[in-house]
Design a protein around this motif. Structure first.
Motif, PDB file in Angstrom:
ATOM      1  N   ILE A  49      22.094  76.447  32.993  1.00 43.11           N
ATOM      2  CA  ILE A  49      23.091  75.665  33.721  1.00 43.11           C
ATOM      3  C   ILE A  49      22.496  74.396  34.407  1.00 43.11           C
ATOM      4  CG2 ILE A  49      24.642  75.684  35.455  1.00 43.11           C
ATOM      5  CD1 ILE A  49      25.187  78.539  34.951  1.00 43.11           C
ATOM      6  N   PRO A  51      23.776  71.297  36.578  1.00 35.83           N
ATOM      7  CA  PRO A  51      25.104  70.452  37.060  1.00 35.83           C
ATOM      8  C   PRO A  51      25.140  69.133  36.435  1.00 35.83           C
ATOM      9  CG  PRO A  51      23.865  71.591  38.580  1.00 35.83           C
ATOM     10  CD  PRO A  51      22.887  71.770  37.558  1.00 35.83           C
ATOM     11  N   ILE A  82      24.701  80.235  41.827  1.00 36.27           N
ATOM     12  CA  ILE A  82      25.163  78.870  41.519  1.00 36.27           C
ATOM     13  C   ILE A  82      25.729  78.430  43.104  1.00 36.27           C
ATOM     14  CG2 ILE A  82      26.645  77.010  40.927  1.00 36.27           C
ATOM     15  CD1 ILE A  82      26.812  78.373  38.099  1.00 36.27           C
ATOM     16  N   LEU A 112      34.461  79.416  39.664  1.00 35.62           N
ATOM     17  CA  LEU A 112      34.018  78.347  38.868  1.00 35.62           C
ATOM     18  C   LEU A 112      34.737  78.125  37.423  1.00 35.62           C
ATOM     19  CD1 LEU A 112      31.631  78.717  36.407  1.00 35.62           C
ATOM     20  CD2 LEU A 112      30.582  79.069  38.585  1.00 35.62           C
ATOM     21  N   ALA A 114      34.107  76.731  33.960  1.00 37.30           N
ATOM     22  CA  ALA A 114      32.910  76.445  32.952  1.00 37.30           C
ATOM     23  C   ALA A 114      33.091  76.473  31.592  1.00 37.30           C
ATOM     24  CB  ALA A 114      31.782  77.435  33.426  1.00 37.30           C
ATOM     25  N   LEU A 147      29.224  72.901  33.853  1.00 34.83           N
ATOM     26  CA  LEU A 147      30.013  73.256  34.866  1.00 34.83           C
ATOM     27  C   LEU A 147      31.270  72.347  35.179  1.00 34.83           C
ATOM     28  CD1 LEU A 147      27.414  73.898  37.810  1.00 34.83           C
ATOM     29  CD2 LEU A 147      28.548  75.732  36.630  1.00 34.83           C
TER      30      LEU A 147
END
Length: 152
Positions: A49, A51, A82, A112, A114, A147
Motif C-alpha cells: 500500500i 498512498p 494505515i 476506507l 480501496a 487507496l
C-alpha cells in the motif's frame, strides 16, 4: 471496494489557533476482514500500500455526496496499519452529522475505500504470512492496493 473497519478515531474540537476540528485514527489495522461488496475474506498486505497523496477525501458512509473533510496525512505503519489524520473541511451539514454525535461520545469507526490491484487467492487450509500474522485460507490477499477515500 468498501472496507469497513473497527478502529475508533480521535476527534478534537477547533480551538485557539486551529481553524477547523481535526481527527486521527487507524483506518485499517492489517487484519483479515469480510467487507460488504466483497465475495469472501480479504487481507490487504500493508507492504503493498503506497498512498497516492496525503490529501484524500473523507466521507460519511462512503457516500461521495456526504463530504466530511479531507486527510492531511496518510501513513502506512507495518505494525499499526494505515494511520490517517485530517480536518473536518466538508459541508457543514455533513460535518455536524459526525461531530455532534462524537461530542456526545458516539464511537465512530473509520473505514476506507480501496482498489486491490494485485491479488492472490489462498486456498482453504493453506497458510501465508501477511502483516506479521499467519492467515489461513480460503481468502484473498491483496498484495498491492490503491487507496481511495476514507469514511466515518
Amino acid at each position: 471496494m468498501k472496507i469497513t473497519l473497527t478502529s475508533r478515531p480521535t476527534i478534537q474540537a477547533a480551538g485557539p489557533g486551529k481553524r477547523l476540528p481535526t481527527f486521527e485514527g487507524v483506518s485499517y489495522s492489517g487484519a483479515v476482514m469480510r467487507p460488504a461488496g466483497w465475495f469472501g475474506r480479504i487481507v490487504l498486505d500493508l507492504a503493498g500500500i503506497k498512498p497516492r497523496t496525503q490529501t484524500s477525501p473523507v466521507l460519511r458512509g462512503h457516500n461521495p455526496l456526504s463530504i466530511v473533510g479531507h486527510t492531511e496525512r496518510v501513513r502506512v505503519d507495518p505494525r499499526k496499519g494505515i494511520l490517517i489524520s485530517g480536518v473536518f473541511s466538508g459541508h457543514p451539514d455533513d460535518t455536524r452529522t459526525v461531530l455532534e454525535p462524537a461530542r456526545n461520545g458516539f464511537p465512530w469507526q473509520l473505514s476506507l475505500g480501496a482498489n486491490p490491484t494485485r491479488t492472490e487467492f489462498l486456498d482453504a487450509g493453506d497458510e501465508a504470512r501477511v502483516n506479521g500474522r499467519t492467515v489461513t485460507g480460503p481468502l484473498t490477499i491483496a498484495r498491492e492496493t490503491e487507496l481511495g477515500e476514507f469514511s466515518f
